[in-house]
Design a protein around this motif. Structure first.
Motif, PDB file in Angstrom:
ATOM      1  N   UNK A   8      95.093 -45.171  -5.278  1.00  0.00           N
ATOM      2  CA  UNK A   8      95.242 -45.819  -6.559  1.00  0.00           C
ATOM      3  C   UNK A   8      93.899 -46.273  -7.092  1.00  0.00           C
ATOM      4  N   UNK A   9      93.764 -46.285  -8.382  1.00  0.00           N
ATOM      5  CA  UNK A   9      92.493 -46.671  -8.986  1.00  0.00           C
ATOM      6  C   UNK A   9      92.587 -48.055  -9.582  1.00  0.00           C
ATOM      7  N   UNK A  10      91.449 -48.550 -10.053  1.00  0.00           N
ATOM      8  CA  UNK A  10      91.383 -49.894 -10.613  1.00  0.00           C
ATOM      9  C   UNK A  10      92.063 -49.995 -11.956  1.00  0.00           C
ATOM     10  N   UNK A  11      92.675 -48.909 -12.436  1.00  0.00           N
ATOM     11  CA  UNK A  11      93.446 -49.005 -13.672  1.00  0.00           C
ATOM     12  C   UNK A  11      94.664 -49.892 -13.471  1.00  0.00           C
ATOM     13  N   UNK A  12      95.054 -50.115 -12.242  1.00  0.00           N
ATOM     14  CA  UNK A  12      96.166 -51.017 -11.910  1.00  0.00           C
ATOM     15  C   UNK A  12      95.572 -52.260 -11.267  1.00  0.00           C
ATOM     16  N   UNK A  13      95.187 -53.275 -12.062  1.00  0.00           N
ATOM     17  CA  UNK A  13      94.456 -54.426 -11.535  1.00  0.00           C
ATOM     18  C   UNK A  13      95.364 -55.396 -10.788  1.00  0.00           C
ATOM     19  N   UNK A  14      95.883 -54.983  -9.656  1.00  0.00           N
ATOM     20  CA  UNK A  14      96.764 -55.856  -8.888  1.00  0.00           C
ATOM     21  C   UNK A  14      96.512 -55.639  -7.407  1.00  0.00           C
ATOM     22  N   UNK A 280      88.866 -61.115  -7.110  1.00  0.00           N
ATOM     23  CA  UNK A 280      89.325 -59.757  -6.857  1.00  0.00           C
ATOM     24  C   UNK A 280      90.114 -59.172  -8.000  1.00  0.00           C
ATOM     25  N   UNK A 281      90.715 -60.030  -8.819  1.00  0.00           N
ATOM     26  CA  UNK A 281      91.563 -59.538  -9.904  1.00  0.00           C
ATOM     27  C   UNK A 281      90.784 -59.206 -11.173  1.00  0.00           C
ATOM     28  N   UNK A 282      89.518 -59.627 -11.249  1.00  0.00           N
ATOM     29  CA  UNK A 282      88.714 -59.414 -12.462  1.00  0.00           C
ATOM     30  C   UNK A 282      87.969 -58.089 -12.373  1.00  0.00           C
TER      31      UNK A 282
END
Length: 410
Positions: A8-14, A280-282
């Motif tokens: 998964x990529x950082x396009x899903x910020x979770x 981590x979420x930013x």
């Protein structure tokens, strides 16, 4: 090992995206089981040695020997993992460490064992402590191909590790309700062996790269660009260990009950957990080196402000704000260590950062112990802040001379 395209990529910020990576949940859970041993072992060994010798001085000496060898030899043990791979190096290390913990439990089960014997067993045990944390971070770097998602993985790892050091002493306290302290040492041995076995058996470790020089002798790999993360980690460890002693002195001098100390110190852990999860979420636009220096400076300013606290509540707020920068600083230090290290030296790079935190913590405790009573507490807090913030400034200096071959990466 899954192909990078399946990550998964950082396009899903979770953080859920991190745990959705193939094999991530299984591997991370196994590593946490093993690492819980480290949350338990220090209070368990300390109490067991006190019970066996009746001397706090002896217990302090034994713990100093155990801790020094566990910390200072960590890069060497990590080099073994890089050289031979986790399955060939980590599991035998964990079995030897667990066996020696069992010996330590046996010699502390009843009073009467000479301190020299306890110190020798503790020294051998500390020498063998497996570097589960640095190895898990190497696995994260292999599992997660996207740098943004790796930041989330490291933040999740850091917050979870901090919680283990809260749960560990509570678990030891629960054991003391029905068994001697040595039983806590035995439980710690069981956790490290069980967790490490489950960890190395994970399919995620099958793709880890080992050093091209495997089998040609052991040497530490020089990692260019590691000075900044190590300096910040050492300064942070030194400053935080000072805070623990200074809070106790503050509570005593102001006439508060001793039961106020855990609540004030809990604010550090709570602030760190919140800061780590938010960090981590930013999706950061600024580079990791800038964030590392900024987190260190923020920690320093918050600690310095604690020197102006007028009561326990203002002190709690100040150290809680300081805690907010702890996990982000440490997470970013590990990210930078991973960035500047070659793939076959990742475990060593993380181990140097880990060693710096613990070595700084030990040094900070000694220095603060000498200052308390001789220097006003407010000044001591400011000095701790200057150390942490100064480390952030120093960490920026190597960048002018070429931070690393990959310094353009975020």
């Amino acid at each position: 090992m899954p192909a990078p395209s399946s990550t998964p990529t950082s396009a899903c910020p979770s953080y859920a995206a991190v745990l959705q990576v193939p094999y991530a949940r299984r591997t991370f859970a196994a590593a946490l089981i093993g690492r819980l041993s480290y949350g338990m072992v220090s209070p368990a060994v300390l109490l067991a040695v006190v019970r066996a010798t009746g001397s706090y001085a002896a217990a302090g000496t034994v713990m100093a020997v155990f801790g020094a060898l566990a910390v200072l030899l960590m890069p060497l043990r990590a080099a073994l993992v890089d050289r031979h791979g986790p399955r060939r190096a980590l599991l035998p290390m964990a079995m030897l460490y667990g066996g020696l913990l069992c010996v330590l439990a046996a010699v502390t089960w009843r009073p009467g064992t000479p301190v020299v014997v306890l110190g020798a067993v503790a020294a051998l045990t500390g020498m063998c402590a497996p570097p589960l944390g640095p190895t898990m971070r190497s696995v994260w770097a292999e599992l997660v191909g996207d740098r943004g998602l790796l930041q989330r993985a490291y933040s999740l790892d850091g917050v979870a590790e901090e919680l283990l050091y809260v749960v560990g002493p509570l678990a030891v306290g629960a054991v003391l309700g029905f068994a001697p302290p040595a039983a806590g040492v035995l439980l710690s041995a069981a956790l490290i062996v069980t967790g490490t076995f489950a960890f190395v058996m994970s399919p995620a470790l099958s793709g880890l790269r080992v050093s091209a020089g495997a089998g040609r002798g052991l040497r530490l790999t020089r990692v260019r660009g590691l000075l900044g993360p190590v300096v910040v980690a050492g300064g942070m460890g030194l400053a935080l260990s000072a805070v623990y002693l200074l809070v106790m002195a503050f509570v005593e001098q102001r006439g508060y009950g001793e039961d106020a100390v855990p609540w004030v110190l809990a604010a550090v852990s709570a602030g760190s957990a919140v800061g780590g999860l938010l960090n981590g979420a930013v999706n950061w636009r600024m580079g990791a080196r800038v964030r590392l220096s900024g987190a260190a400076l923020g920690l320093g300013l918050a600690l310095a402000s604690a020197g102006f606290a007028t009561g326990v509540w203002s002190l709690t707020v100040a150290v809680g704000c300081a805690g907010f920068f702890v996990a982000p600083a440490l997470t970013t230090a590990y990210l930078l260590a991973d960035e500047v290290a070659a793939p076959e030296a990742r475990t060593q790079a993380g181990a140097w950062v880990n060693m710096a935190v613990n070595a700084g913590s030990s040094g900070g405790a000694v220095v603060t112990g000498l200052l308390v009573g001789r220097v006003p507490l407010g000044v001591c807090f400011v000095v701790a802040g200057v150390v942490a913030g100064g480390a952030g400034v120093v960490s920026w200096l190597p960048a002018r001379g070429g931070w690393s071959r990959s310094s353009s990466r975020p």
